[in-house]
Design an enzyme around this catalytic site. Structure first.
Site, PDB file in Angstrom:
ATOM      1  N   ASP A  61       0.780  -1.078  -0.004  1.00 23.85           N
ATOM      2  CA  ASP A  61       0.046   0.174   0.139  1.00 23.85           C
ATOM      3  C   ASP A  61       0.755   1.092   0.207  1.00 23.85           C
ATOM      4  O   ASP A  61       0.727   2.147   0.835  1.00 23.85           O
ATOM      5  CB  ASP A  61      -0.877   0.002   1.263  1.00 23.85           C
ATOM      6  CG  ASP A  61      -1.696   1.381   1.280  1.00 23.85           C
ATOM      7  OD1 ASP A  61      -2.041   1.835   0.098  1.00 23.85           O
ATOM      8  OD2 ASP A  61      -2.552   1.475   2.436  1.00 23.85           O
ATOM      9  N   HIS A 104      -2.304   0.595  11.790  1.00 30.50           N
ATOM     10  CA  HIS A 104      -2.242  -0.947  11.640  1.00 30.50           C
ATOM     11  C   HIS A 104      -0.677  -1.068  11.212  1.00 30.50           C
ATOM     12  O   HIS A 104      -0.001   0.047  11.031  1.00 30.50           O
ATOM     13  CB  HIS A 104      -3.023  -1.503  10.192  1.00 30.50           C
ATOM     14  CG  HIS A 104      -3.051  -0.237   9.256  1.00 30.50           C
ATOM     15  ND1 HIS A 104      -3.977   0.810   8.956  1.00 30.50           N
ATOM     16  CD2 HIS A 104      -1.957   0.159   8.100  1.00 30.50           C
ATOM     17  CE1 HIS A 104      -3.603   1.578   8.196  1.00 30.50           C
ATOM     18  NE2 HIS A 104      -2.577   1.347   7.616  1.00 30.50           N
ATOM     19  N   GLN A 169      -3.075  -5.675   6.234  1.00 33.49           N
ATOM     20  CA  GLN A 169      -2.770  -4.412   7.060  1.00 33.49           C
ATOM     21  C   GLN A 169      -3.370  -4.564   8.455  1.00 33.49           C
ATOM     22  O   GLN A 169      -4.594  -4.020   8.635  1.00 33.49           O
ATOM     23  CB  GLN A 169      -3.379  -3.161   6.381  1.00 33.49           C
ATOM     24  CG  GLN A 169      -2.429  -2.411   5.462  1.00 33.49           C
ATOM     25  CD  GLN A 169      -3.008  -1.359   4.460  1.00 33.49           C
ATOM     26  OE1 GLN A 169      -4.317  -1.403   4.403  1.00 33.49           O
ATOM     27  NE2 GLN A 169      -1.881  -0.504   4.244  1.00 33.49           N
ATOM     28  N   ASP A 171      -4.926  -4.210  11.893  1.00 35.72           N
ATOM     29  CA  ASP A 171      -5.206  -3.162  12.807  1.00 35.72           C
ATOM     30  C   ASP A 171      -4.278  -3.547  14.236  1.00 35.72           C
ATOM     31  O   ASP A 171      -4.529  -4.728  14.622  1.00 35.72           O
ATOM     32  CB  ASP A 171      -6.613  -2.957  13.280  1.00 35.72           C
ATOM     33  CG  ASP A 171      -7.235  -2.029  12.200  1.00 35.72           C
ATOM     34  OD1 ASP A 171      -7.013  -2.070  11.105  1.00 35.72           O
ATOM     35  OD2 ASP A 171      -7.820  -1.013  12.748  1.00 35.72           O
ATOM     36  N   ARG A 199       2.101  13.899  10.145  1.00 33.99           N
ATOM     37  CA  ARG A 199       0.980  13.727   9.484  1.00 33.99           C
ATOM     38  C   ARG A 199       0.314  12.551  10.208  1.00 33.99           C
ATOM     39  O   ARG A 199       0.820  11.313   9.580  1.00 33.99           O
ATOM     40  CB  ARG A 199       1.052  13.745   8.058  1.00 33.99           C
ATOM     41  CG  ARG A 199      -0.387  13.519   7.355  1.00 33.99           C
ATOM     42  CD  ARG A 199      -0.562  12.320   6.704  1.00 33.99           C
ATOM     43  NE  ARG A 199      -1.863  11.891   5.995  1.00 33.99           N
ATOM     44  CZ  ARG A 199      -2.262  10.845   5.631  1.00 33.99           C
ATOM     45  NH1 ARG A 199      -1.975   9.799   6.092  1.00 33.99           N
ATOM     46  NH2 ARG A 199      -3.133  10.860   4.851  1.00 33.99           N
ATOM     47  N   ASP A 201      -1.943   9.311  10.077  1.00 35.67           N
ATOM     48  CA  ASP A 201      -2.763   8.448   9.132  1.00 35.67           C
ATOM     49  C   ASP A 201      -4.093   8.120   9.828  1.00 35.67           C
ATOM     50  O   ASP A 201      -3.852   7.563  11.005  1.00 35.67           O
ATOM     51  CB  ASP A 201      -1.927   7.431   8.656  1.00 35.67           C
ATOM     52  CG  ASP A 201      -2.698   6.772   7.572  1.00 35.67           C
ATOM     53  OD1 ASP A 201      -2.766   7.394   6.690  1.00 35.67           O
ATOM     54  OD2 ASP A 201      -2.650   5.687   7.578  1.00 35.67           O
ATOM     55  N   GLU A 244      -5.184  13.312   9.806  1.00 36.08           N
ATOM     56  CA  GLU A 244      -6.163  12.830   8.507  1.00 36.08           C
ATOM     57  C   GLU A 244      -7.291  12.316   9.299  1.00 36.08           C
ATOM     58  O   GLU A 244      -7.417  11.321   9.624  1.00 36.08           O
ATOM     59  CB  GLU A 244      -5.508  11.565   7.742  1.00 36.08           C
ATOM     60  CG  GLU A 244      -6.372  11.472   6.629  1.00 36.08           C
ATOM     61  CD  GLU A 244      -6.097   9.953   6.192  1.00 36.08           C
ATOM     62  OE1 GLU A 244      -6.450   9.870   4.936  1.00 36.08           O
ATOM     63  OE2 GLU A 244      -5.649   9.092   7.033  1.00 36.08           O
ATOM     64  N   HIS A 310      -2.477  12.313  -2.149  1.00 38.47           N
ATOM     65  CA  HIS A 310      -1.974  11.093  -2.721  1.00 38.47           C
ATOM     66  C   HIS A 310      -3.165  10.104  -2.962  1.00 38.47           C
ATOM     67  O   HIS A 310      -3.087   9.266  -3.393  1.00 38.47           O
ATOM     68  CB  HIS A 310      -0.834  10.677  -1.782  1.00 38.47           C
ATOM     69  CG  HIS A 310      -1.094  10.040  -0.469  1.00 38.47           C
ATOM     70  ND1 HIS A 310      -1.900  11.314   0.342  1.00 38.47           N
ATOM     71  CD2 HIS A 310      -1.489   8.948   0.110  1.00 38.47           C
ATOM     72  CE1 HIS A 310      -2.121  10.540   1.596  1.00 38.47           C
ATOM     73  NE2 HIS A 310      -1.953   9.231   1.559  1.00 38.47           N
TER      74      HIS A 310
HETATM   75  C1  GLC Z   1      -4.608   6.657   4.712  1.00 36.81           C
HETATM   76  C2  GLC Z   1      -3.578   6.970   3.661  1.00 36.81           C
HETATM   77  C3  GLC Z   1      -3.967   6.070   2.382  1.00 36.81           C
HETATM   78  C4  GLC Z   1      -3.642   4.650   3.078  1.00 36.81           C
HETATM   79  C5  GLC Z   1      -4.430   4.259   4.170  1.00 36.81           C
HETATM   80  C6  GLC Z   1      -4.065   3.120   4.796  1.00 36.81           C
HETATM   81  O1  GLC Z   1      -6.135   6.714   4.241  1.00 36.81           O
HETATM   82  O2  GLC Z   1      -4.140   8.419   3.225  1.00 36.81           O
HETATM   83  O3  GLC Z   1      -3.110   6.381   1.488  1.00 36.81           O
HETATM   84  O4  GLC Z   1      -3.762   3.842   1.791  1.00 36.81           O
HETATM   85  O5  GLC Z   1      -4.642   5.252   5.103  1.00 36.81           O
HETATM   86  O6  GLC Z   1      -3.026   3.429   5.615  1.00 36.81           O
END
Ligand code: GLC
Length: 555
Positions: A61, A104, A169, A171, A199, A201, A244, A310
């Site tokens: 990812d 995760h 991934q 958690d 940042r 996530d 985010e 992104h």
């Molecule tokens: C966030 C990121 C994204 C990623 C996801 C899993 O949403 O911006 O790119 O795939 O988390 O970590």
């Protein structure tokens, strides 16, 4: 109010090391390449760089599946190269933020390997398990259409594990105090190596209660955010977290904290979606409403304002007809859409590389309340490659020049191909060519970034929407320390005459000094200004002119 909250007047540039500059010719960008390009970013006026994940990862990812939080992925260099990079950024007065992906891990992380292989492993409880398949296993996927479940059976563990994102991934059980201690340790580690913040996530998922019987709207542990912040500020006073969290306005207040004591910054997804609706429909009413609904309540809280990032442009929270209008305008083809909710294209192709519309969009990004976050390549209006799967289409190599691979790498084959041919290929869209052209979008961007830096009113001040009686024209006024700035944007392709009173009730009628061109505006007898904006036109004004220079308090 002390004015050394650096993030209030920053210009953030986000990039992934992988796609920026390859110094050793292996087809993958690296820290040494990025370090060489710091002067370019500095010249553009960038004051902070946000790096997407670069830690060791199987890369399924794009690095958001971390397998070692304490190391640089060898493809990008070493920890030594990383420290050289943060040092070089610091020498140029630039700060570094990095992605912190702790909702995760990768399924290849040694913690998960240990957890799945032994029920008595100390790491077993670092993840979220269920003996039986939970009832809502087919709900709550973040990547619908690609991901089919949020619980997957693991043969080795003989149990289901929870994964909000892809099935590789798992958690982390973030309620576990050992996990929480480890998260702080990860932050402490990178802070020590020179970063100024993170940042973070997927924050709503990090703080959510997790488990087989947890309802679809889980409880959120906001105290965790306060703990993160306190820890960071002890370690390094000027470090910040940019969250985010794509949440509704009443929820976002909780992320900033009741006393402004949680996240310093959040991305303004609420405004982002209405901004795209306004660009698509020339109706700014929902955008103006969104700005009012997301007015930060604390002087230390700050929005990150962005256009594209992104990921896909997530339109999930628009009304159905609004979302359809954005799809129709910017992503009509199914191949341009993603996860039933968004558009995966870059901005320039969405706007058909129309220079007027691009300037309108970026002018807005630099003048909406908050701190602008620019995506790499957007300063030269890079395009996308829709042949690449999912979000990869907008993650192609940076286009530096007309040389092979756009000057990104000397390799025969790069991690993703540089965009070549057509209107967006590196042969025509590249930094070298735009540097030489005084009218290029790159030089335009540099100029507006410089102007934005000289307008701390926007980053620091209070704003209000000035009524214009024309829904195609958005007028905003900012006030800070007795100075005021007014910005106008016409979302329509046709010229618009707009009349408005920019003043406060007790203000004298003021001259509007144009900050980007010569046509200043004098008030008419009734104190109102009458301004004709070209199709997709915009204006940045300072109210009152000379007074400003005389009264300006240095920040
Ligand atoms: C966030 C990121 C994204 C990623 C996801 C899993 O949403 O911006 O790119 O795939 O988390 O970590």
């Amino acid at each position: 109010m002390i004015s050394d909250l650096w993030y209030k007047n920053a210009v953030i540039y986000c990039l992934s090391v992988e796609s920026f500059m390859d110094s050793d010719g292996d087809g993958v960008g690296d820290f040494r390449g990025l370090t060489r390009r710091l002067d370019y970013l500095h010249g553009l006026g960038v004051t902070a760089v946000w790096l997407m994940p670069f830690q060791a990862s199987p890369g399924r990812d794009d690095g958001y599946d971390v397998s070692d939080y304490y190391n640089v992925d060898p493809r990008y260099g070493t920890l030594g190269d990383f420290v050289e990079f943060t040092h070089a950024a610091k020498q140029r007065g630039m700060r570094v933020l990095i992605d912190l992906v702790v909702n995760h891990t990768s399924d290849q992380h040694p913690w998960f390997k240990s957890a799945r292989s032994d029920p008595d492993s100390p790491y077993r409880d670092w993840y979220v398990w269920s003996k039986t398949k939970p009832k809502n296993a087919d709900k709550g996927m973040v990547f619908p259409g690609v991901q089919t479940s949020t619980w997957t059976y693991d043969e080795a563990a003989k149990a289901y594990f929870f994964h909000r994102f892809y099935d590789f991934q798992p958690d982390l059980n973030t309620a576990n105090p050992h996990v929480q201690a480890e998260l702080l340790k990860i932050m402490g580690f990178w802070i020590q190596l020179g970063v100024c913040g993170f940042r973070m996530d997927a924050v709503p998922f990090v703080i959510a209660e997790k488990g087989a019987s947890v309802p679809m709207t889980p409880k959120l542990d906001f105290d965790m955010l306060r703990t993160f912040r306190e820890f960071l500020q002890w370690r390094k006073g000027d470090s910040v977290i940019l969250a985010e969290a794509n949440v509704t306005p009443d929820e976002n207040v909780k992320y900033f904290g009741d006393d402004g004591d949680r996240m310093q910054m959040m991305f303004n997804f609420h405004v982002n979606q209405r901004l795209f609706y306004a660009l698509a429909s020339a109706d700014t009413a929902p955008l103006a409403k969104a700005l009012n609904e997301t007015r930060p309540g604390y002087p230390t809280a700050q929005w990150g304002v962005f256009l594209r990032n992104h990921d896909e442009l997530d339109l999930g929270r628009l009304e159905d007809d609004q979302r359809q209008a954005v799809f129709d305008a910017f992503g009509p083809d199914k191949s341009m859409q993603l996860y039933d909710r968004g558009i995966r294209r870059r901005l320039a192709p969405m706007l058909k590389a129309d220079r007027r519309r691009l300037e309108l969009a970026y002018s807005l990004m630099f003048t909406l309340p908050g701190t602008p976050v620019l995506r790499y390549g957007d300063e030269i209006a890079m395009g996308d490659d829709l042949k690449l799967p999912e979000r990869n289409c907008a993650r192609t190599p940076m286009q530096w020049s007309g040389e092979a691979n756009g000057g990104f790498s000397k390799a025969k084959k790069t991690f993703l191909p540089a965009i070549s041919g057509g209107g967006f290929g590196f042969e025509t869209v590249n930094v070298a060519q735009q540097r030489r052209d005084p009218n290029s979008i790159l030089n335009w961007m540099e100029r507006v970034i410089r102007m934005r830096q000289e307008l701390p009113e926007i980053g620091w001040g209070d704003f209000r929407v000035i009524p214009t009686r024309d829904k195609a024209v958005l007028a905003l006024r900012y006030d800070w320390r007795n100075n005021a700035v007014v910005v106008l944007h016409n979302f329509d392709g046709e010229p618009r005459e707009t009349a408005f009173d920019p003043g406060d009730k007790d203000d004298e009628p003021s001259v509007l000094i144009n900050l980007l061109a010569d046509d200043h505006s004098n008030p008419e007898a009734d104190g109102r200004h009458r301004i004709v904006l070209e199709g997709y036109g915009y204006r940045w004004y300072r109210l009152g002119g000379l007074d400003y220079l005389l009264n300006r308090t240095e920040i």
